[in-house]
Design a protein around this motif. Structure first.
Motif, PDB file in Angstrom:
ATOM      1  N   LEU A 152     -15.208   8.905  24.186  1.00 53.03           N
ATOM      2  CA  LEU A 152     -15.272   8.256  22.745  1.00 53.03           C
ATOM      3  C   LEU A 152     -14.481   9.207  21.362  1.00 53.03           C
ATOM      4  N   GLU A 153     -14.695  10.061  21.808  1.00 49.88           N
ATOM      5  CA  GLU A 153     -13.684  11.273  20.602  1.00 49.88           C
ATOM      6  C   GLU A 153     -12.314  10.318  21.320  1.00 49.88           C
ATOM      7  N   VAL A 154     -11.491  10.123  22.079  1.00 47.33           N
ATOM      8  CA  VAL A 154     -10.765   9.369  22.315  1.00 47.33           C
ATOM      9  C   VAL A 154      -9.963   8.570  21.660  1.00 47.33           C
ATOM     10  N   LYS A 155     -11.710   7.334  21.885  1.00 46.33           N
ATOM     11  CA  LYS A 155     -11.072   5.917  21.175  1.00 46.33           C
ATOM     12  C   LYS A 155     -11.394   5.999  19.657  1.00 46.33           C
ATOM     13  N   GLN A 156     -11.615   7.396  19.376  1.00 48.32           N
ATOM     14  CA  GLN A 156     -11.907   7.552  17.190  1.00 48.32           C
ATOM     15  C   GLN A 156     -10.425   8.225  17.640  1.00 48.32           C
ATOM     16  N   ALA A 157      -9.835   8.920  18.324  1.00 48.28           N
ATOM     17  CA  ALA A 157      -8.661   9.172  17.714  1.00 48.28           C
ATOM     18  C   ALA A 157      -7.610   8.374  17.802  1.00 48.28           C
ATOM     19  N   GLU A 158      -7.829   7.579  18.727  1.00 50.91           N
ATOM     20  CA  GLU A 158      -6.964   6.824  19.427  1.00 50.91           C
ATOM     21  C   GLU A 158      -6.587   5.771  18.056  1.00 50.91           C
ATOM     22  N   GLU A 159      -7.620   4.916  17.474  1.00 52.72           N
ATOM     23  CA  GLU A 159      -8.144   4.437  16.547  1.00 52.72           C
ATOM     24  C   GLU A 159      -7.106   5.552  15.196  1.00 52.72           C
ATOM     25  N   VAL A 160      -7.427   6.087  14.736  1.00 53.85           N
ATOM     26  CA  VAL A 160      -7.580   7.237  13.531  1.00 53.85           C
ATOM     27  C   VAL A 160      -5.617   6.934  13.229  1.00 53.85           C
ATOM     28  N   VAL A 161      -5.296   7.366  14.664  1.00 49.47           N
ATOM     29  CA  VAL A 161      -3.550   7.183  14.844  1.00 49.47           C
ATOM     30  C   VAL A 161      -2.640   5.927  14.535  1.00 49.47           C
ATOM     31  N   ARG A 162      -3.980   4.468  14.853  1.00 47.84           N
ATOM     32  CA  ARG A 162      -3.125   3.367  14.548  1.00 47.84           C
ATOM     33  C   ARG A 162      -3.126   2.796  13.274  1.00 47.84           C
ATOM     34  N   GLN A 163      -4.192   3.821  12.715  1.00 54.65           N
ATOM     35  CA  GLN A 163      -4.491   2.834  11.119  1.00 54.65           C
ATOM     36  C   GLN A 163      -3.236   3.651  10.331  1.00 54.65           C
TER      37      GLN A 163
ATOM     38  N   SER B  91      -3.965   1.358   6.021  1.00 56.26           N
ATOM     39  CA  SER B  91      -5.389   1.752   5.720  1.00 56.26           C
ATOM     40  C   SER B  91      -5.567   3.437   4.917  1.00 56.26           C
ATOM     41  N   ALA B  92      -4.579   3.919   5.521  1.00 59.37           N
ATOM     42  CA  ALA B  92      -4.886   5.075   5.383  1.00 59.37           C
ATOM     43  C   ALA B  92      -3.788   6.122   4.324  1.00 59.37           C
ATOM     44  N   THR B  93      -4.559   7.128   3.585  1.00 60.74           N
ATOM     45  CA  THR B  93      -2.694   7.763   2.912  1.00 60.74           C
ATOM     46  C   THR B  93      -2.237   8.887   4.106  1.00 60.74           C
ATOM     47  N   GLY B  94      -1.321   9.058   2.784  1.00 58.65           N
ATOM     48  CA  GLY B  94      -0.095  10.224   3.218  1.00 58.65           C
ATOM     49  C   GLY B  94       1.520   9.635   3.188  1.00 58.65           C
ATOM     50  N   VAL B  95       2.156  10.396   3.545  1.00 61.06           N
ATOM     51  CA  VAL B  95       4.072  10.503   3.441  1.00 61.06           C
ATOM     52  C   VAL B  95       4.136   9.607   4.333  1.00 61.06           C
ATOM     53  N   ILE B  96       4.929   8.418   4.097  1.00 58.42           N
ATOM     54  CA  ILE B  96       5.745   7.466   5.081  1.00 58.42           C
ATOM     55  C   ILE B  96       6.917   8.592   5.887  1.00 58.42           C
ATOM     56  N   LEU B  97       6.281   8.768   7.290  1.00 61.14           N
ATOM     57  CA  LEU B  97       7.288   8.929   7.859  1.00 61.14           C
ATOM     58  C   LEU B  97       8.780   7.945   8.514  1.00 61.14           C
ATOM     59  N   SER B  98       8.659   7.102   8.452  1.00 65.95           N
ATOM     60  CA  SER B  98       9.225   6.067   8.855  1.00 65.95           C
ATOM     61  C   SER B  98       8.936   4.741   8.558  1.00 65.95           C
ATOM     62  N   LEU B  99      10.067   3.251   8.310  1.00 67.39           N
ATOM     63  CA  LEU B  99       9.643   2.228   8.549  1.00 67.39           C
ATOM     64  C   LEU B  99      11.107   1.540   8.448  1.00 67.39           C
ATOM     65  N   GLU B 100      10.645   0.234   9.655  1.00 68.06           N
ATOM     66  CA  GLU B 100      11.921  -0.229  10.398  1.00 68.06           C
ATOM     67  C   GLU B 100      12.408  -1.252   9.693  1.00 68.06           C
ATOM     68  N   VAL B 101      11.856  -1.216   9.051  1.00 68.14           N
ATOM     69  CA  VAL B 101      12.517  -2.399   8.203  1.00 68.14           C
ATOM     70  C   VAL B 101      12.882  -2.575   6.880  1.00 68.14           C
ATOM     71  N   ASP B 102      13.911  -3.734   6.375  1.00 67.87           N
ATOM     72  CA  ASP B 102      14.127  -3.785   5.272  1.00 67.87           C
ATOM     73  C   ASP B 102      14.014  -4.799   4.214  1.00 67.87           C
ATOM     74  N   ARG B 103      14.795  -5.306   2.883  1.00 68.03           N
ATOM     75  CA  ARG B 103      14.898  -5.979   2.473  1.00 68.03           C
ATOM     76  C   ARG B 103      15.365  -6.713   3.292  1.00 68.03           C
ATOM     77  N   GLY B 104      15.091  -8.395   3.435  1.00 72.94           N
ATOM     78  CA  GLY B 104      16.000  -9.691   3.941  1.00 72.94           C
ATOM     79  C   GLY B 104      15.288  -9.244   5.226  1.00 72.94           C
ATOM     80  N   SER B 105      14.502  -8.721   5.654  1.00 74.41           N
ATOM     81  CA  SER B 105      14.071  -8.473   7.334  1.00 74.41           C
ATOM     82  C   SER B 105      13.173  -9.590   7.188  1.00 74.41           C
ATOM     83  N   LEU B 106      13.538 -10.306   9.051  1.00 74.14           N
ATOM     84  CA  LEU B 106      12.465 -11.462   9.665  1.00 74.14           C
ATOM     85  C   LEU B 106      11.544 -10.085  10.497  1.00 74.14           C
TER      86      LEU B 106
END
Length: 179
Positions: free
Chosen positions: A130-141, A26-41
């Motif tokens: 509450l700011e901790v919860k908000q920051a956790e959600e931003v990281v999760r997104q 839901s956020a924009t930015g540079v992809i740091l990692s992708l753990e799956v590839d074509r054909g991955s279940l």
């Protein structure tokens, strides 16, 4: 009848998926990692990758430090205890006219200010939580999770590329379940 696990099935033909899900954060930015590839279940809820979240992680750490800092509240409570004692002493001395009414009023006023400072420190601690919860959600997104069980058909971006609002990271088809 038990439905066989998709990983245990083999197919000798081309299957059309029941549904194709184009995944993205839901956020924009540079992809740091992708753990799956074509054909991955993949399984529903499985971590698939994340965008660069170092700034957001630092913001989260700062919010956690603020939320766990007990010193402002402890200082406000200690000041309140001192002001309560000061007012109590001034009230006793005022009855014997050893201090002026002005000194007693001043001590009472400072005690009331100290009470409000305790309430403010408590409120600041709640806001910090509450700011901790908000920051956790931003990281999760900035993390990408699979919304379905399926197979990765195509990986549209690779680590280091910029994901904008229109660029999905993977196509995952939802499997048709036969029974």
């Amino acid at each position: 009848t038990a439905v066989p696990d998709i990983a245990e099935q083999s197919f000798d033909c081309v299957i059309e998926p029941l549904q194709v899900v184009k995944l993205a954060s839901s956020a924009t930015g540079v992809i740091l990692s992708l753990e799956v590839d074509r054909g991955s279940l993949v399984r529903k809820g499985q971590f698939l990758g994340k965008l660069d979240d170092r700034v957001e992680a630092a913001t989260l750490a700062l919010a956690q430090a603020k939320a766990t800092n007990p010193h402002d509240l402890a200082a406000a409570r200690a000041r309140l205890v001192y002001q309560q004692k000061r007012y109590s002493r001034a009230s006793i001395l005022a009855t014997t006219r050893l201090v002026s009414q002005n000194s007693t009023d001043e001590a009472e006023s400072e005690m009331k200010v100290a009470e409000q400072q305790v309430l403010l420190a408590e409120l600041n601690q709640q806001v910090a939580a509450l700011e901790v919860k908000q920051a956790e959600e931003v990281v999760r997104q900035r993390h990408i999770f699979s919304p379905v069980d399926g197979v990765v058909m195509e990986r549209l971006l690779v680590p280091g590329e910029y994901r904008n609002d229109q660029s999905p990271a993977n196509d995952i088809p939802r499997q048709a379940i036969t029974g």
